[in-house]
Write a protein that holds these residues in place. Structure first.
Motif, PDB file in Angstrom:
ATOM      1  N   LYS A 129      -0.512  -4.913  -9.548  1.00 52.71           N
ATOM      2  CA  LYS A 129      -1.803  -4.773 -10.217  1.00 52.71           C
ATOM      3  C   LYS A 129      -2.957  -4.895  -9.232  1.00 52.71           C
ATOM      4  N   ILE A 130      -2.899  -5.897  -8.362  1.00 54.16           N
ATOM      5  CA  ILE A 130      -3.990  -6.163  -7.425  1.00 54.16           C
ATOM      6  C   ILE A 130      -4.114  -5.048  -6.390  1.00 54.16           C
ATOM      7  N   ILE A 131      -2.988  -4.434  -6.013  1.00 55.23           N
ATOM      8  CA  ILE A 131      -3.038  -3.391  -4.985  1.00 55.23           C
ATOM      9  C   ILE A 131      -3.838  -2.183  -5.470  1.00 55.23           C
ATOM     10  N   VAL A 132      -3.894  -1.978  -6.778  1.00 53.49           N
ATOM     11  CA  VAL A 132      -4.692  -0.881  -7.335  1.00 53.49           C
ATOM     12  C   VAL A 132      -6.171  -1.088  -7.002  1.00 53.49           C
ATOM     13  N   ASP A 133      -6.649  -2.329  -7.097  1.00 58.97           N
ATOM     14  CA  ASP A 133      -8.042  -2.637  -6.783  1.00 58.97           C
ATOM     15  C   ASP A 133      -8.327  -2.390  -5.297  1.00 58.97           C
ATOM     16  N   TYR A 134      -7.360  -2.753  -4.459  1.00 54.23           N
ATOM     17  CA  TYR A 134      -7.539  -2.527  -3.017  1.00 54.23           C
ATOM     18  C   TYR A 134      -7.542  -1.039  -2.677  1.00 54.23           C
ATOM     19  N   GLU A 135      -6.670  -0.278  -3.314  1.00 60.57           N
ATOM     20  CA  GLU A 135      -6.619   1.152  -3.010  1.00 60.57           C
ATOM     21  C   GLU A 135      -7.887   1.855  -3.472  1.00 60.57           C
ATOM     22  N   LYS A 136      -8.485   1.394  -4.549  1.00 58.17           N
ATOM     23  CA  LYS A 136      -9.797   1.930  -4.964  1.00 58.17           C
ATOM     24  C   LYS A 136     -10.839   1.662  -3.894  1.00 58.17           C
ATOM     25  N   LEU A 178       0.828  -1.206   0.000  1.00 56.94           N
ATOM     26  CA  LEU A 178       0.000   0.000   0.000  1.00 56.94           C
ATOM     27  C   LEU A 178       0.865   1.260   0.000  1.00 56.94           C
ATOM     28  N   ASP A 179       0.400   2.274  -0.700  1.00 52.93           N
ATOM     29  CA  ASP A 179       1.125   3.540  -0.826  1.00 52.93           C
ATOM     30  C   ASP A 179       1.264   4.190   0.555  1.00 52.93           C
ATOM     31  N   LYS A 180       2.496   4.288   1.034  1.00 54.98           N
ATOM     32  CA  LYS A 180       2.754   4.822   2.379  1.00 54.98           C
ATOM     33  C   LYS A 180       2.420   6.308   2.486  1.00 54.98           C
ATOM     34  N   ARG A 181       2.301   6.981   1.341  1.00 52.08           N
ATOM     35  CA  ARG A 181       1.912   8.390   1.376  1.00 52.08           C
ATOM     36  C   ARG A 181       0.424   8.553   1.655  1.00 52.08           C
ATOM     37  N   PHE A 221      -8.872 -10.622  -6.986  1.00 48.91           N
ATOM     38  CA  PHE A 221      -8.009 -11.803  -6.973  1.00 48.91           C
ATOM     39  C   PHE A 221      -6.938 -11.677  -5.893  1.00 48.91           C
ATOM     40  N   ASN A 222      -6.403 -12.805  -5.471  1.00 47.93           N
ATOM     41  CA  ASN A 222      -5.260 -12.789  -4.562  1.00 47.93           C
ATOM     42  C   ASN A 222      -4.013 -12.309  -5.300  1.00 47.93           C
ATOM     43  N   PRO A 223      -3.168 -11.548  -4.632  1.00 40.79           N
ATOM     44  CA  PRO A 223      -1.932 -11.079  -5.264  1.00 40.79           C
ATOM     45  C   PRO A 223      -0.763 -12.010  -4.984  1.00 40.79           C
ATOM     46  N   ILE A 224       0.222 -11.988  -5.864  1.00 37.42           N
ATOM     47  CA  ILE A 224       1.483 -12.680  -5.602  1.00 37.42           C
ATOM     48  C   ILE A 224       2.622 -11.677  -5.670  1.00 37.42           C
TER      49      ILE A 224
END
Length: 361
Positions: free
Chosen positions: A351-358, A30-33, A169-172
């Motif tokens: 890629k998956i972290i983008v979905d989580y940040e949304k 996750l983006d620490k900022r 989806f799960n991330p790797i």
């Protein structure tokens, strides 16, 4: 710059499972900022404790016996003390309990739960817990499903409104996998054998008893060797079964290893024999190492992962079907590079972290 959002992740412990690995990957990516993260543990224990800074952990020190229920009051106290923007729970059972407490959380704390499997397919789920899932999960702000099977199950069997379910989806962690897969392996395979590998907990859900019995119907007259890596209470039972079926020279059990990627990098094929899954991390990691996958036809994402270029889905509990599938896999010329690139394109952490940040916005 807008204020950082504070996210508290919640797990029972840091045992070496897929749910724990996903949470640690999310916290690191996750983006620490934008986000600050803490991990609440009912007990600060498990194989992955060394993978996170102790300053990022809130240990609730769950006790034994009747006093174990005090941990949920400690949890509520911690949430009210720190008032995070998001509480993210990621373990079956715990998700339902926390969702039931939703009216007791601060109004501005968003509750997100990530289920870890197709609930209706779980064995040994009590009527009380099943009923609790039906009542409580829909109280959360969002429920994360990793596969279409999970999504359908939550809507049809657990009364969760479709518009509250987010499929991710799960991330790797590709960088870590590629770094560690070339390290020296603690397990050595016989290069004269066709080495079949599976990794997971020694528990009923993973289907190891059915796999071993199915494998026993043809293994004695082949050069196949089945390697099963994991931990759990059923290991002595599986050892006894191997002896009973006279498979000592064809099946080997190993304890949990810190670096499974070095083993994956040396096997010929990965086997996934589960009764059900959510979205199997071990399968994704095998593909990331370029290993084709032979999978049982279970509910929980496998049909979304496996295609003609990276594996085969069969009824793995039928010995004849399993034998023919292994022969087919052994004879097929798999495009290792394509398997890796396809896996990375679909499931890489970035890629998956983008979905989580949304979702966290």
């Amino acid at each position: 710059m807008s204020k950082q959002k504070e996210i508290f992740f919640l797990l029972p412990n840091l045992n070496g499972g897929g749910a724990e690995r996903v949470v640690l990957n999310l916290m690191s990516a996750l983006d620490k900022r934008k986000y600050t993260c803490k991990l609440i543990l009912l007990n600060n224990s498990g194989e992955y404790c060394s993978n996170i800074d102790s300053q990022d952990i809130i240990d609730l020190k769950k006790r034994e016996g009747i006093l174990k229920y005090l941990v949920y009051f400690k949890l509520l106290f911690a949430i009210w003390k720190y008032k995070p923007d998001i509480l993210f729970s990621s373990m079956f059972g715990l998700n339902s309990i926390v969702s039931l407490f939703k009216p007791l959380l601060p109004k501005y704390t968003k509750l997100i739960v990530r289920e870890t499997g197709v609930i209706s397919k779980r064995e040994n789920v009590s009527c009380i817990m099943n009923s609790l899932c039906k009542v409580s999960l829909r109280k959360s702000d969002n429920v994360i499903a990793q596969s279409s099977d999970m999504l359908d199950d939550l809507v049809s069997n657990y009364n969760v409104p479709r518009d509250r379910i987010i499929k991710i989806f799960n991330p790797i962690d590709v960088v870590t996998i590629q770094k560690l897969q070339n390290c020296e392996s603690t397990i050595i395979f016989d290069s004269n054998k066709y080495n079949l590998l599976t990794i997971g907990k020694f528990e009923k859900q993973k289907g190891y008893e059915e796999l071993i019995r199915s494998f026993s119907r043809f293994a004695h007259n082949t050069n196949y060797h089945l390697h099963i890596v994991g931990r759990g209470s059923l290991k002595p039972h599986y050892e006894q079964l191997i002896d009973q079926l006279r498979l000592q020279h064809h099946v080997t059990l190993y304890n949990f290893v810190d670096n499974p990627y070095a083993i994956l990098n040396r096997a010929d094929m990965f086997l996934s024999s589960s009764h059900w899954e959510g979205f199997p991390n071990a399968v994704l990691e095998a593909l990331c190492c370029g290993l084709p996958v032979l999978a049982n036809n279970y509910k929980g994402g496998i049909s979304e992962i496996i295609n003609n270029s990276n594996g085969i889905i069969i009824d793995m509990y039928d010995g004849e079907v399993l034998e023919n599938a292994i022969k087919l896999a052994q004879s097929k010329k798999w495009n290792t590079e394509l398997i890796i690139l396809d896996c990375i394109a679909n499931y890489k952490l970035e890629k998956i972290i983008v979905d989580y940040e949304k979702l966290f916005q």
